[in-house]
Design a protein around this motif. Structure first.
Motif, PDB file in Angstrom:
ATOM      1  N   ARG A  29     -18.545   4.833 -18.232  1.00  0.00           N
ATOM      2  CA  ARG A  29     -18.235   3.392 -18.171  1.00  0.00           C
ATOM      3  C   ARG A  29     -16.800   3.137 -17.718  1.00  0.00           C
ATOM      4  NH1 ARG A  29     -20.449   0.770 -23.558  1.00  0.00           N
ATOM      5  NH2 ARG A  29     -18.321   1.251 -24.146  1.00  0.00           N
ATOM      6  N   ALA A  30     -16.313   3.954 -16.797  1.00  0.00           N
ATOM      7  CA  ALA A  30     -14.935   3.845 -16.332  1.00  0.00           C
ATOM      8  C   ALA A  30     -14.638   2.468 -15.732  1.00  0.00           C
ATOM      9  CB  ALA A  30     -14.621   4.941 -15.329  1.00  0.00           C
ATOM     10  N   ASP A  31     -15.568   1.925 -14.942  1.00  0.00           N
ATOM     11  CA  ASP A  31     -15.349   0.599 -14.341  1.00  0.00           C
ATOM     12  C   ASP A  31     -15.118  -0.456 -15.413  1.00  0.00           C
ATOM     13  OD1 ASP A  31     -15.436   1.186 -11.640  1.00  0.00           O
ATOM     14  OD2 ASP A  31     -17.593   0.881 -11.492  1.00  0.00           O
ATOM     15  N   ARG A  32     -15.938  -0.430 -16.426  1.00  0.00           N
ATOM     16  CA  ARG A  32     -15.826  -1.417 -17.508  1.00  0.00           C
ATOM     17  C   ARG A  32     -14.485  -1.294 -18.227  1.00  0.00           C
ATOM     18  NH1 ARG A  32     -16.005  -1.375 -22.738  1.00  0.00           N
ATOM     19  NH2 ARG A  32     -16.845  -3.064 -23.971  1.00  0.00           N
ATOM     20  N   PHE A  33     -14.115  -0.062 -18.590  1.00  0.00           N
ATOM     21  CA  PHE A  33     -12.847   0.131 -19.288  1.00  0.00           C
ATOM     22  C   PHE A  33     -11.661  -0.233 -18.406  1.00  0.00           C
ATOM     23  CE2 PHE A  33     -15.321   3.249 -21.963  1.00  0.00           C
ATOM     24  CZ  PHE A  33     -15.295   2.463 -23.105  1.00  0.00           C
ATOM     25  N   ALA A  34     -11.726   0.106 -17.121  1.00  0.00           N
ATOM     26  CA  ALA A  34     -10.640  -0.230 -16.201  1.00  0.00           C
ATOM     27  C   ALA A  34     -10.464  -1.747 -16.110  1.00  0.00           C
ATOM     28  CB  ALA A  34     -10.909   0.368 -14.824  1.00  0.00           C
ATOM     29  N   LYS A  35     -11.556  -2.465 -15.912  1.00  0.00           N
ATOM     30  CA  LYS A  35     -11.475  -3.925 -15.799  1.00  0.00           C
ATOM     31  C   LYS A  35     -10.918  -4.551 -17.073  1.00  0.00           C
ATOM     32  CE  LYS A  35     -15.170  -4.382 -12.468  1.00  0.00           C
ATOM     33  NZ  LYS A  35     -16.562  -4.739 -12.242  1.00  0.00           N
ATOM     34  N   GLN A  36     -11.377  -4.086 -18.212  1.00  0.00           N
ATOM     35  CA  GLN A  36     -10.909  -4.641 -19.476  1.00  0.00           C
ATOM     36  C   GLN A  36      -9.426  -4.336 -19.694  1.00  0.00           C
ATOM     37  OE1 GLN A  36     -13.298  -3.402 -22.807  1.00  0.00           O
ATOM     38  NE2 GLN A  36     -12.472  -4.974 -24.149  1.00  0.00           N
ATOM     39  N   PHE A  37      -9.031  -3.101 -19.406  1.00  0.00           N
ATOM     40  CA  PHE A  37      -7.639  -2.699 -19.579  1.00  0.00           C
ATOM     41  C   PHE A  37      -6.717  -3.481 -18.644  1.00  0.00           C
ATOM     42  CE2 PHE A  37      -4.086   0.167 -18.552  1.00  0.00           C
ATOM     43  CZ  PHE A  37      -3.532   0.277 -19.816  1.00  0.00           C
ATOM     44  N   ILE A  38      -7.097  -3.582 -17.377  1.00  0.00           N
ATOM     45  CA  ILE A  38      -6.270  -4.301 -16.399  1.00  0.00           C
ATOM     46  C   ILE A  38      -6.191  -5.779 -16.744  1.00  0.00           C
ATOM     47  CG2 ILE A  38      -6.159  -5.003 -13.972  1.00  0.00           C
ATOM     48  CD1 ILE A  38      -7.489  -2.172 -13.417  1.00  0.00           C
ATOM     49  N   SER A  39      -7.292  -6.359 -17.169  1.00  0.00           N
ATOM     50  CA  SER A  39      -7.295  -7.765 -17.562  1.00  0.00           C
ATOM     51  C   SER A  39      -6.366  -8.010 -18.746  1.00  0.00           C
ATOM     52  CB  SER A  39      -8.717  -8.196 -17.917  1.00  0.00           C
ATOM     53  OG  SER A  39      -8.731  -9.505 -18.413  1.00  0.00           O
ATOM     54  N   HIS A  40      -6.410  -7.099 -19.702  1.00  0.00           N
ATOM     55  CA  HIS A  40      -5.605  -7.250 -20.920  1.00  0.00           C
ATOM     56  C   HIS A  40      -4.117  -6.996 -20.654  1.00  0.00           C
ATOM     57  CE1 HIS A  40      -4.916  -7.339 -25.245  1.00  0.00           C
ATOM     58  NE2 HIS A  40      -4.201  -6.244 -25.116  1.00  0.00           N
ATOM     59  N   TRP A  41      -3.802  -5.917 -19.953  1.00  0.00           N
ATOM     60  CA  TRP A  41      -2.392  -5.548 -19.730  1.00  0.00           C
ATOM     61  C   TRP A  41      -1.781  -6.212 -18.502  1.00  0.00           C
ATOM     62  CZ3 TRP A  41       0.342  -0.493 -20.994  1.00  0.00           C
ATOM     63  CH2 TRP A  41       0.137  -0.146 -22.328  1.00  0.00           C
ATOM     64  N   GLY A  42      -2.594  -6.523 -17.511  1.00  0.00           N
ATOM     65  CA  GLY A  42      -2.083  -7.015 -16.240  1.00  0.00           C
ATOM     66  C   GLY A  42      -1.317  -8.309 -16.320  1.00  0.00           C
ATOM     67  N   ARG A  43      -1.590  -9.105 -17.304  1.00  0.00           N
ATOM     68  CA  ARG A  43      -0.897 -10.398 -17.418  1.00  0.00           C
ATOM     69  C   ARG A  43       0.577 -10.241 -17.793  1.00  0.00           C
ATOM     70  NH1 ARG A  43      -4.573 -11.499 -22.461  1.00  0.00           N
ATOM     71  NH2 ARG A  43      -3.453 -10.222 -23.952  1.00  0.00           N
ATOM     72  N   HIS A  44       0.984  -9.027 -18.174  1.00  0.00           N
ATOM     73  CA  HIS A  44       2.368  -8.786 -18.585  1.00  0.00           C
ATOM     74  C   HIS A  44       3.232  -8.215 -17.467  1.00  0.00           C
ATOM     75  CE1 HIS A  44       1.258  -9.607 -22.700  1.00  0.00           C
ATOM     76  NE2 HIS A  44       0.264  -8.749 -22.588  1.00  0.00           N
TER      77      HIS A  44
END
Length: 100
Positions: free
Chosen positions: A13-28
């Motif tokens: 589930r790498a795509d799912r984890f990547a999207k969630q991680f980037i969404s969460h951290w990317g705003r900073h």
């Protein structure tokens, strides 16, 4: 960035984890997405030196390359990344996260 640490995290589930991680951290920080993955750049702050996190979702693994200018910031960032990914996985999947 002088220091780096890489983690190759086996998961289907790498795509799912990547999207969630980037969404969460990317705003900073600053986010740049290419065909090869996503690069997030975070400026220096009271919490440490500047960091860069490169995230690549492969079919069999999530690959994260973490870079910083000092060892303390790199370690804190690696710990925080692992903590977030374990939380995202919850009890649905046990992720094996190690840094080299």
């Amino acid at each position: 960035m002088e220091l780096s640490s890489t983690s190759v995290i086996p998961t289907g589930r790498a795509d799912r984890f990547a999207k969630q991680f980037i969404s969460h951290w990317g705003r900073h920080g600053e986010v740049t997405t290419t065909d090869e993955g996503t690069l997030m750049r975070f400026p220096a702050s009271d919490h440490g030196a500047a960091t860069e996190v490169h995230v690549v979702a492969r079919p069999d693994a999530l690959v994260i390359v973490n870079r910083a200018d000092d060892a303390s910031t790199l370690q804190k960032s690696c710990d925080s990344i692992a903590e977030h990914l374990h939380r995202f996985a919850g009890n649905r999947e046990s992720l094996s996260i190690s840094w080299s």
